[in-house]
Scaffold this active site. Sequence first.
Site, short mmCIF file in Angstrom:
data_model
loop_
_atom_site.label_atom_id
_atom_site.label_comp_id
_atom_site.label_asym_id
_atom_site.label_seq_id
_atom_site.Cartn_x
_atom_site.Cartn_y
_atom_site.Cartn_z
CE1 TYR A 147 -41.95 12.77 34.90
CE2 TYR A 147 -41.04 11.90 32.85
CZ TYR A 147 -41.81 11.74 33.98
OH TYR A 147 -42.44 10.54 34.22
CB CYS A 159 -12.45 -24.33 49.57
SG CYS A 159 -11.09 -25.48 49.28
#
Length: 755
Positions: free
Chosen positions: A332, A748
């Site tokens: 599993y 910026c």
Amino acid sequence: MRRILYVAEKNDVAKGVANILSAGAMQRREGRSKFNKIYQLQGQFQGQPALIAVTSVSGHLMGNDFSPEMKRWESNPIESCFDAQILSTVPENMEPIARTLREESNKVDTLVIWTDCDREGENIGAEIVKVCKEGNRHIDVWRAKFSEVTSAAIHRALQSLGRLDQRIVDAVDCRSELDLRIGAAFTRLQTLHLQRRSRLFAAGDKQVVSYGSCQFPTLGFVVERYKEIESFIAEPFWKLVVEVTREALKVEFAWDRVRLFDHDMVDTLYDECRDEGRGIIEEVTKKPKSRWRPCALDTVELEKLGVRKLKMSAKEVMTIAEKLYSNGWISYPRTETNKFPKDFGLNNLVALHNGDQQWGAFATEIGQRGANPRNGNKSDEAHPPIHPLKHATQANLQHQEWRVYELVVRHFLACCSWDAKGQETKVTLRVGEERFVATGLQIEDMGYMEVYPYDKWSDKQLPRFTQGEEISDFLLRIADGETSPPLLLNEADLIALMDKHGIGTDATHAEHIEKIKERKYVGVQPDGRFLPGFLGLALVDAYDEMGYAMSKPLLRSDLEKQLEAICRGQRTKQDVLAEQLAKYRAIFVQSETNQHLLSVHLNREGNTRMTWLLVTGGGGEGPRGGGTGRGRGRGGSVVAQIPNHAAPAVGATTRGRGRGRGRGANAVAGGGGGDGGRGRGRGRSRGGAAGAAGGGGAYPPRAAPITNDQKPCSCGIGSSLRTVQKDGPNKGRQFWTCSKQMADPGKCNFFEWAA
């Protein structure tokens, strides 16, 4: 003869269980759903002869939703989502499966649930019981627990049948109801407000701006890393390096100070070492060195390895792993356990691979030595670590299935083997008062790496050095560089953060990541790293400004802890529901009052239609809509302008290309078509000057006038002169930077030291 009904979570598992219990002699018949067959066999149940029918569902059989009148968003107060009636029904596409269960349960006296043994499987089992009792309300219900579709595991499960755990069922029901109510409330709030107020949504646009209490923290991790990069300012550093050539080998000795941020100090130390003219080998040491084999494999590690080593998405890895499990190749695959029990029979599992052409010899050697797993410290007390159940070849599996299977096998064999071993040599050289270190490695036993090509460990030769010897034929130099920001997150990084902070479960990590991609909250670069879209950024910033850390993991992490408490019987479903709904309702009321911030942030991002992305060393690309941004860096960092992937204002087109190149200091370069235009831009910077160039468009917005005493920043506006306040070698120095506020998404990354 007793009549029994077995119901599994998937058709492949039902078929596997029936095949094992009938020794391949079962008969197949059709059910109401063409995808979910019925397998008939004769066998034993609890010591009595039984006629057994084995069938399946396809995941969840039932779904939760509001009553029909709540479907009309505009007709109901959004806050009513917190207390409106919820109906649990079988959706139309699942009705054929439900009909099969009702009909088959009417023929039997006993029902056995064979769904996956996790929370979701327990809840799906409860849904199966509810539907089956519509066909036979007196049916006796049992629960089979197993972790692999093998004969031993299936027969063991039949010998130890139990009952469904209602506490686990309640925990999943609690989570499902909360996800529905909270998700619906915030999704409607966001969507309706932005459709009305944001000009980025065209008239009649039905785009859904969804919210999910796991989805948002997942987005938050991506945005947080992006902002770390966006706000990063590179600092130059210098270091001393000594090179010695001996026996045709060039050896680089690293400075034990690592690096300094004061160029004058490094120059001074360089002069002192150069004036010394000779070095002394102070110490030569040799010591054993080991490289540890991997721990037993759990779900999170399988997902991360699949992303990093196989270059697959986590969702793809888990889909394939579940198919391998359903067909009996591996155990599993959804487990939190990374340690094997002492009596697990590892030698027998290893021996299955003795004849393999690729790793058979290694498996045989493990058998001769005895399997000795390296165990972790986690166990969910339900499933063992992921491991192979039988031997396969490439002829048995499809290409991608084989790759996942091979990873599981190699990891298992590596875990059960022994560490790689070698001898590490460390040489310490003193020149004046400065010390330098070189290391070498001689591998003596590759150990687990013989079978595990995903790890690398290479010999690094050193010539012979003698303690106390004097060296004069060395080259001393100063190397320079810049600090670099962290990388954007990739899927493996994101899964690790989700696991660390308790966001979702190992069964749902991939699902939440896919959702934020599907909603366009994030994009994926060609290198697999996540970049937030302007919609994702706007949503995170808006809730942050409201004062609610919706994108942080705390709220969801707390809920996961409460669900665990329900599973342990420490809290009730009703208590947790009431507490969590009260908490989110209070946040919702305040968010509704401040919803204008959603459109403010979204329109701000839309106006800019540009995100500044910091890209370092060697360049990078970010596809966002119709344009690309590229950066190349050498000894510094580059900021590339990248057009957003969201739709621009009505009537505009975004087609463009931006290129930036930086050397020695930050460089900004960008290009990209503007409103209805197309352009190319190129900028280059050397020696501390910033250059910006762009063509054919209107990004970024037109610059304000610049006064004579200001330096222009990359936005084309006047920069600000500031002073370093942080303690360190640059404290007190002045520098120029963009004058926009830190919260301004258009700010910026311009930076230049003042003269």
